[in-house]
Design a protein around this motif. Sequence first.
Motif, mmCIF file in Angstrom:
data_model
loop_
_atom_site.group_PDB
_atom_site.id
_atom_site.type_symbol
_atom_site.label_atom_id
_atom_site.label_comp_id
_atom_site.label_asym_id
_atom_site.label_seq_id
_atom_site.Cartn_x
_atom_site.Cartn_y
_atom_site.Cartn_z
ATOM 1 N N ALA A 33 0.832 -1.208 0.000
ATOM 2 C CA ALA A 33 0.000 0.000 0.000
ATOM 3 C C ALA A 33 0.865 1.257 0.000
ATOM 4 C CB ALA A 33 -0.918 -0.001 1.221
ATOM 5 N N ARG A 34 0.414 2.281 -0.699
ATOM 6 C CA ARG A 34 1.131 3.556 -0.736
ATOM 7 C C ARG A 34 1.358 4.143 0.648
ATOM 8 N NH1 ARG A 34 -1.767 7.168 -5.280
ATOM 9 N NH2 ARG A 34 -0.889 6.143 -7.108
ATOM 10 N N ASP A 35 0.400 3.927 1.547
ATOM 11 C CA ASP A 35 0.538 4.535 2.876
ATOM 12 C C ASP A 35 1.622 3.869 3.714
ATOM 13 O OD1 ASP A 35 -0.745 2.149 3.546
ATOM 14 O OD2 ASP A 35 -2.369 3.131 4.651
ATOM 15 N N ARG A 36 2.256 2.843 3.172
ATOM 16 C CA ARG A 36 3.371 2.174 3.859
ATOM 17 C C ARG A 36 4.720 2.719 3.382
ATOM 18 N NH1 ARG A 36 2.066 0.180 8.256
ATOM 19 N NH2 ARG A 36 3.799 -1.246 8.167
ATOM 20 N N VAL A 37 4.690 3.710 2.494
ATOM 21 C CA VAL A 37 5.907 4.235 1.873
ATOM 22 C C VAL A 37 6.007 5.732 2.141
ATOM 23 C CG1 VAL A 37 7.095 4.582 -0.329
ATOM 24 C CG2 VAL A 37 5.772 2.486 0.054
ATOM 25 N N VAL A 38 7.190 6.176 2.478
ATOM 26 C CA VAL A 38 7.452 7.608 2.604
ATOM 27 C C VAL A 38 8.707 7.946 1.805
ATOM 28 C CG1 VAL A 38 6.397 7.833 4.890
ATOM 29 C CG2 VAL A 38 8.843 7.415 4.705
ATOM 30 N N GLN A 121 22.575 11.772 14.077
ATOM 31 C CA GLN A 121 21.766 11.800 15.300
ATOM 32 C C GLN A 121 20.540 12.696 15.120
ATOM 33 O OE1 GLN A 121 22.461 9.961 18.088
ATOM 34 N NE2 GLN A 121 20.554 10.649 19.001
ATOM 35 N N VAL A 122 20.734 13.879 14.548
ATOM 36 C CA VAL A 122 19.605 14.782 14.288
ATOM 37 C C VAL A 122 18.603 14.109 13.357
ATOM 38 C CG1 VAL A 122 18.935 16.954 13.179
ATOM 39 C CG2 VAL A 122 20.925 16.900 14.687
ATOM 40 N N MET A 123 19.114 13.507 12.294
ATOM 41 C CA MET A 123 18.253 12.838 11.325
ATOM 42 C C MET A 123 17.470 11.718 12.001
ATOM 43 S SD MET A 123 17.550 12.980 8.082
ATOM 44 C CE MET A 123 17.577 12.199 6.497
ATOM 45 N N ALA A 124 18.148 10.883 12.759
ATOM 46 C CA ALA A 124 17.502 9.739 13.410
ATOM 47 C C ALA A 124 16.428 10.186 14.401
ATOM 48 C CB ALA A 124 18.555 8.890 14.120
ATOM 49 N N GLU A 125 16.740 11.179 15.210
ATOM 50 C CA GLU A 125 15.770 11.638 16.209
ATOM 51 C C GLU A 125 14.504 12.181 15.559
ATOM 52 O OE1 GLU A 125 18.000 14.374 18.598
ATOM 53 O OE2 GLU A 125 19.047 12.768 19.669
ATOM 54 N N HIS A 126 14.679 12.971 14.517
ATOM 55 C CA HIS A 126 13.500 13.562 13.867
ATOM 56 C C HIS A 126 12.717 12.528 13.058
ATOM 57 C CE1 HIS A 126 15.410 17.264 15.118
ATOM 58 N NE2 HIS A 126 14.223 17.824 14.963
ATOM 59 N N LEU A 127 13.421 11.655 12.350
ATOM 60 C CA LEU A 127 12.706 10.625 11.587
ATOM 61 C C LEU A 127 11.978 9.659 12.520
ATOM 62 C CD1 LEU A 127 15.096 9.699 8.644
ATOM 63 C CD2 LEU A 127 12.930 10.940 8.536
ATOM 64 N N ALA A 128 12.605 9.302 13.624
ATOM 65 C CA ALA A 128 11.970 8.366 14.567
ATOM 66 C C ALA A 128 10.646 8.927 15.059
ATOM 67 C CB ALA A 128 12.898 8.065 15.730
ATOM 68 N N CYS A 129 10.627 10.203 15.386
ATOM 69 C CA CYS A 129 9.381 10.822 15.862
ATOM 70 C C CYS A 129 8.304 10.811 14.780
ATOM 71 C CB CYS A 129 9.642 12.256 16.303
ATOM 72 S SG CYS A 129 10.613 12.382 17.804
ATOM 73 N N LEU A 130 8.694 11.031 13.542
ATOM 74 C CA LEU A 130 7.737 11.090 12.439
ATOM 75 C C LEU A 130 7.262 9.712 11.984
ATOM 76 C CD1 LEU A 130 9.427 13.906 10.360
ATOM 77 C CD2 LEU A 130 7.278 14.076 11.649
ATOM 78 N N LEU A 131 8.143 8.719 12.083
ATOM 79 C CA LEU A 131 7.847 7.406 11.548
ATOM 80 C C LEU A 131 7.284 6.429 12.557
ATOM 81 C CD1 LEU A 131 10.957 6.894 9.264
ATOM 82 C CD2 LEU A 131 8.636 7.563 8.567
ATOM 83 N N TYR A 132 7.417 6.726 13.836
ATOM 84 C CA TYR A 132 6.971 5.794 14.861
ATOM 85 C C TYR A 132 5.463 5.565 14.772
ATOM 86 C CZ TYR A 132 5.801 3.625 19.237
ATOM 87 O OH TYR A 132 5.319 2.745 20.181
ATOM 88 N N THR A 133 5.107 4.310 14.704
ATOM 89 C CA THR A 133 3.690 3.918 14.768
ATOM 90 C C THR A 133 3.559 2.768 15.741
ATOM 91 O OG1 THR A 133 3.872 2.340 12.958
ATOM 92 C CG2 THR A 133 3.250 4.596 12.368
ATOM 93 N N SER A 134 2.385 2.601 16.283
ATOM 94 C CA SER A 134 2.186 1.545 17.270
ATOM 95 C C SER A 134 1.815 0.213 16.636
ATOM 96 C CB SER A 134 1.121 1.962 18.272
ATOM 97 O OG SER A 134 -0.094 2.231 17.598
ATOM 98 N N ASP A 135 1.599 0.193 15.324
ATOM 99 C CA ASP A 135 1.230 -1.085 14.690
ATOM 100 C C ASP A 135 2.366 -1.830 14.139
ATOM 101 O OD1 ASP A 135 1.528 0.855 12.713
ATOM 102 O OD2 ASP A 135 -0.041 0.045 11.447
#
Length: 135
Positions: A33-38, A121-135
Amino acid sequence: FDWASEENQDLYARFTARSVDAVDALLARHRIARDRVVFVVEPNAFIYPAMPHTRRDFRQLLHGLDGKRLDAADSAAITRRYDDIYARIVGERFTVIRADKFPFEAASFYDAVHMSPSGAQVMAEHLACLLYTSD
């Protein structure tokens, strides 16, 4: 290369759209699904006037129509313009993360795009916040 040419910018937009078509075809073939890709707009160090943390400035600055190397500010403006085209075209179908807007410092980069540990580190911290999902 005439970076400011509307024709070249339109050509880049069409190239980007064809590339997104290829990604769509690949996703369909594999039932993803498209919603699985960024997509992520890569940050760069052109916005900094100097790289004082390195012995030499290793950034690969862009060149103008006359073949002369552009300065960092002009390279940054051109890169931003083409990143905006990319984000607009890709964003019509996919989520686009503008990592080029994250709060990097000059010391975050070794050259135009390769990150130092602090940049990673900056990249990882910001991407982690944006990409984190509970599923």
